[in-house]
Design an enzyme around this catalytic site. Structure first.
Site, PDB file in Angstrom:
ATOM      1  N   GLY A  69       0.793  -1.219   0.000  1.00  0.00           N
ATOM      2  CA  GLY A  69       0.000   0.000   0.000  1.00  0.00           C
ATOM      3  C   GLY A  69       0.831   1.277   0.000  1.00  0.00           C
ATOM      4  O   GLY A  69       0.523   2.230  -0.718  1.00  0.00           O
ATOM      5  N   THR A  70       1.888   1.291   0.780  1.00  0.00           N
ATOM      6  CA  THR A  70       2.714   2.501   0.871  1.00  0.00           C
ATOM      7  C   THR A  70       3.305   2.846  -0.486  1.00  0.00           C
ATOM      8  O   THR A  70       3.238   3.994  -0.949  1.00  0.00           O
ATOM      9  CB  THR A  70       3.824   2.298   1.925  1.00  0.00           C
ATOM     10  OG1 THR A  70       3.195   2.020   3.182  1.00  0.00           O
ATOM     11  CG2 THR A  70       4.720   3.510   2.052  1.00  0.00           C
ATOM     12  N   ASN A 140      -8.932   3.128   7.705  1.00  0.00           N
ATOM     13  CA  ASN A 140      -8.404   1.971   8.440  1.00  0.00           C
ATOM     14  C   ASN A 140      -8.510   2.103   9.958  1.00  0.00           C
ATOM     15  O   ASN A 140      -8.284   1.151  10.677  1.00  0.00           O
ATOM     16  CB  ASN A 140      -6.942   1.722   8.036  1.00  0.00           C
ATOM     17  CG  ASN A 140      -6.083   2.956   8.187  1.00  0.00           C
ATOM     18  OD1 ASN A 140      -6.371   4.003   7.625  1.00  0.00           O
ATOM     19  ND2 ASN A 140      -5.030   2.841   8.965  1.00  0.00           N
ATOM     20  N   SER A 186      -3.164  -3.777  -0.912  1.00  0.00           N
ATOM     21  CA  SER A 186      -2.045  -4.437  -0.249  1.00  0.00           C
ATOM     22  C   SER A 186      -2.484  -5.813   0.235  1.00  0.00           C
ATOM     23  O   SER A 186      -3.493  -5.938   0.931  1.00  0.00           O
ATOM     24  CB  SER A 186      -1.608  -3.570   0.943  1.00  0.00           C
ATOM     25  OG  SER A 186      -0.562  -4.197   1.628  1.00  0.00           O
ATOM     26  N   ALA A 187      -1.705  -6.851  -0.127  1.00  0.00           N
ATOM     27  CA  ALA A 187      -2.147  -8.232   0.127  1.00  0.00           C
ATOM     28  C   ALA A 187      -2.261  -8.578   1.615  1.00  0.00           C
ATOM     29  O   ALA A 187      -3.090  -9.400   1.992  1.00  0.00           O
ATOM     30  CB  ALA A 187      -1.197  -9.211  -0.561  1.00  0.00           C
ATOM     31  N   HIS A 188      -1.432  -7.946   2.467  1.00  0.00           N
ATOM     32  CA  HIS A 188      -1.480  -8.365   3.879  1.00  0.00           C
ATOM     33  C   HIS A 188      -2.728  -7.858   4.602  1.00  0.00           C
ATOM     34  O   HIS A 188      -2.925  -8.133   5.787  1.00  0.00           O
ATOM     35  CB  HIS A 188      -0.188  -8.014   4.625  1.00  0.00           C
ATOM     36  CG  HIS A 188      -0.039  -6.581   5.047  1.00  0.00           C
ATOM     37  ND1 HIS A 188      -0.319  -6.153   6.319  1.00  0.00           N
ATOM     38  CD2 HIS A 188       0.381  -5.496   4.373  1.00  0.00           C
ATOM     39  CE1 HIS A 188      -0.064  -4.845   6.411  1.00  0.00           C
ATOM     40  NE2 HIS A 188       0.351  -4.428   5.240  1.00  0.00           N
ATOM     41  N   THR A 223      13.200  -6.920  -9.926  1.00  0.00           N
ATOM     42  CA  THR A 223      12.783  -8.310 -10.162  1.00  0.00           C
ATOM     43  C   THR A 223      11.530  -8.605  -9.347  1.00  0.00           C
ATOM     44  O   THR A 223      11.474  -8.319  -8.157  1.00  0.00           O
ATOM     45  CB  THR A 223      13.924  -9.275  -9.783  1.00  0.00           C
ATOM     46  OG1 THR A 223      15.048  -8.954 -10.613  1.00  0.00           O
ATOM     47  CG2 THR A 223      13.534 -10.730 -10.003  1.00  0.00           C
ATOM     48  N   CYS A 308       0.414   1.379  12.585  1.00  0.00           N
ATOM     49  CA  CYS A 308       1.598   2.046  12.043  1.00  0.00           C
ATOM     50  C   CYS A 308       1.951   3.296  12.837  1.00  0.00           C
ATOM     51  O   CYS A 308       3.071   3.758  12.798  1.00  0.00           O
ATOM     52  CB  CYS A 308       1.398   2.414  10.579  1.00  0.00           C
ATOM     53  SG  CYS A 308      -0.110   1.847   9.847  1.00  0.00           S
TER      54      CYS A 308
HETATM   55  N1  PMP Z   1      -3.313   2.589   3.369  1.00  0.00           N
HETATM   56  C1  PMP Z   1      -4.090   2.128   4.363  1.00  0.00           C
HETATM   57  C2  PMP Z   1      -5.507   2.595   4.454  1.00  0.00           C
HETATM   58  C3  PMP Z   1      -3.563   1.210   5.291  1.00  0.00           C
HETATM   59  O1  PMP Z   1      -4.324   0.760   6.291  1.00  0.00           O
HETATM   60  C4  PMP Z   1      -2.204   0.789   5.154  1.00  0.00           C
HETATM   61  C5  PMP Z   1      -1.579  -0.184   6.129  1.00  0.00           C
HETATM   62  N2  PMP Z   1      -1.699   0.186   7.471  1.00  0.00           N
HETATM   63  C6  PMP Z   1      -1.451   1.300   4.086  1.00  0.00           C
HETATM   64  C7  PMP Z   1      -2.037   2.198   3.222  1.00  0.00           C
HETATM   65  C8  PMP Z   1      -0.021   0.877   3.882  1.00  0.00           C
HETATM   66  O2  PMP Z   1       0.024  -0.400   3.325  1.00  0.00           O
HETATM   67  P1  PMP Z   1       1.346  -1.312   3.463  1.00  0.00           P
HETATM   68  O3  PMP Z   1       1.394  -1.765   4.884  1.00  0.00           O
HETATM   69  O4  PMP Z   1       1.109  -2.448   2.507  1.00  0.00           O
HETATM   70  O5  PMP Z   1       2.496  -0.486   3.046  1.00  0.00           O
END
Ligand code: PMP
Length: 360
Positions: A69-70, A140, A186-188, A223, A308
């Protein structure tokens, strides 16, 4: 143990860990190599792109793998480097960080008191020189679902590209892609591996690569993370019926809130369209940090605001943007549920007990 921090990360599904390890054992060649043993790796990458595209109603050419996501958010904001952008004030920190990194001039649109970014507020912030609008699909920390279709339509009428951070939305709510130029996932956050995600970039929109290199048609160098890609594919395969899971989470949420009734603990947002898996709760007079550690000692894992930002000692910018005072924001915990959550009575009674013992 009761894990209630799915919004921070979802534990990878067993099918995902199997797919990752099978990929590492079998697809060992570099997908860019010219010889025949690289073909299955390339084929797999294309298959996962097709899977994502089918899920979104997009084409595989519009999907680019990223580290999550970042990076996807950074790639999107990079398009407007040095220019004026309009973003939601409750966006994920990575959006603010990217905007600062690329010297964007930012107008942050405040949500209404329910945490919702309205199309009217976005339109008011747009200027003739606005180069990009970015509003998240689901917050989130609060679970608030923004009216993305209406915002995207309004932004399209202004002929400005529109990006949505769908990290908390993809796989959890139905996504309408109409008038979306870019979308991050983001997959996680949907039971896949960490460190892999994608950005959707609408065909025909020019996008400068954030990471220059030869891969992904020169649009994202490096890669490819094939084990991650395989794991993400397996995770998407497991997203079968979003509406059924939403209904299940909604009833768990109701069970949880019923269990808290009469305690004085209240939802921070109640009058909005909310993804039911995320519950933002204020414990008046009780520091969130203390609640988190007392719950931890009882085997219940929740967070205060976003994971985070839990190491920072500033109040959540999301809650502040909704009008909470810093003192109130420090009393908020986030309880987030997912696939393995089956009952919420226990968590509710432990939270209530802890709260009642400490607040007279
Ligand atoms: N956007 C949102 C709304 C999120 O909740 C998060 C993860 N906390 C991110 C972006 C960042 O994603 P990643 O952890 O895959 O970098």
């Amino acid at each position: 143990m009761i894990y209630l921090d799915y919004a921070a990360t979802t534990p990878p599904a067993p099918e995902v860990t199997d797919a990752v390890s099978e990929c590492m054992r079998t697809l060992t060649a570099n997908p860019s190599a010219a010889y025949s043993i690289a073909t299955p790796a390339r084929t797999k990458m294309i298959a996962v792109k097709k899977q994502i595209a089918a899920f979104l109603g997009a084409t595989p050419q519009e999907i680019f793998f990223t580290s999550g996501g970042t990076e996807s958010n950074s790639q999107a904001i990079f398009q407007a480097a040095g220019k004026h952008i309009v973003i939601g004030a409750a966006e994920h920190r990575s959006v603010f960080a990217a905007a600062a990194n690329f010297s964007c001039e930012v107008t942050a649109v405040r949500p209404d008191k329910n945490g919702v970014i309205t199309p009217e507020a976005v339109l008011r912030a747009i200027r003739p020189d606005t180069a990009l609008v970015s509003v998240q699909s689901v917050n989130n920390e609060t679970g608030v679902i923004n009216p993305i279709r209406e915002i995207a339509d309004a932004v399209k009428r202004k002929k400005i590209p529109f990006h949505t951070d769908a990290v908390a939305a993809f796989g959890h709510i139905n996504i309408d892609m109409t008038n979306i130029t870019m979308l991050s996932a983001s997959a996680h956050k949907f039971y896949g591996p960490r460190g892999i995600g994608f950005i959707y970039i609408k065909q025909g929109s020019r996008a400068k690569p954030l990471i220059a290199g030869e891969q992904e048609g020169s649009r994202r160098g490096g890669t490819e993370n094939l084990p991650g890609i395989c794991g993400m594919g397996a995770a998407i395969e497991l997203i079968t019926d979003i509406n059924v899971e939403l209904a299940r989470l909604k009833s768990l949420r109701e069970e949880f809130l019923r269990g808290l009734a009469g305690s004085g603990i209240a939802e921070t947002v109640s009058n909005a369209d909310i993804y039911p898996g995320i519950i933002s709760l204020r414990l008046p007079g009780f520091p969130a940090e203390k609640a988190i550690s007392l719950l931890d000692a009882r085997g219940i894992y929740v967070s205060g605001g976003a994971a985070c930002s839990s190491s920072s000692h500033s109040p959540s910018h999301v809650l502040i943007s909704m009008g909470l005072t810093p003192a109130e924001a420090f009393e908020v915990i986030r309880v987030s549920m997912g696939r393995q959550t089956t009952e919420m009575k226990t968590a509710a009674s432990v939270i209530k007990e802890i709260y009642n013992k400490s607040v007279i």
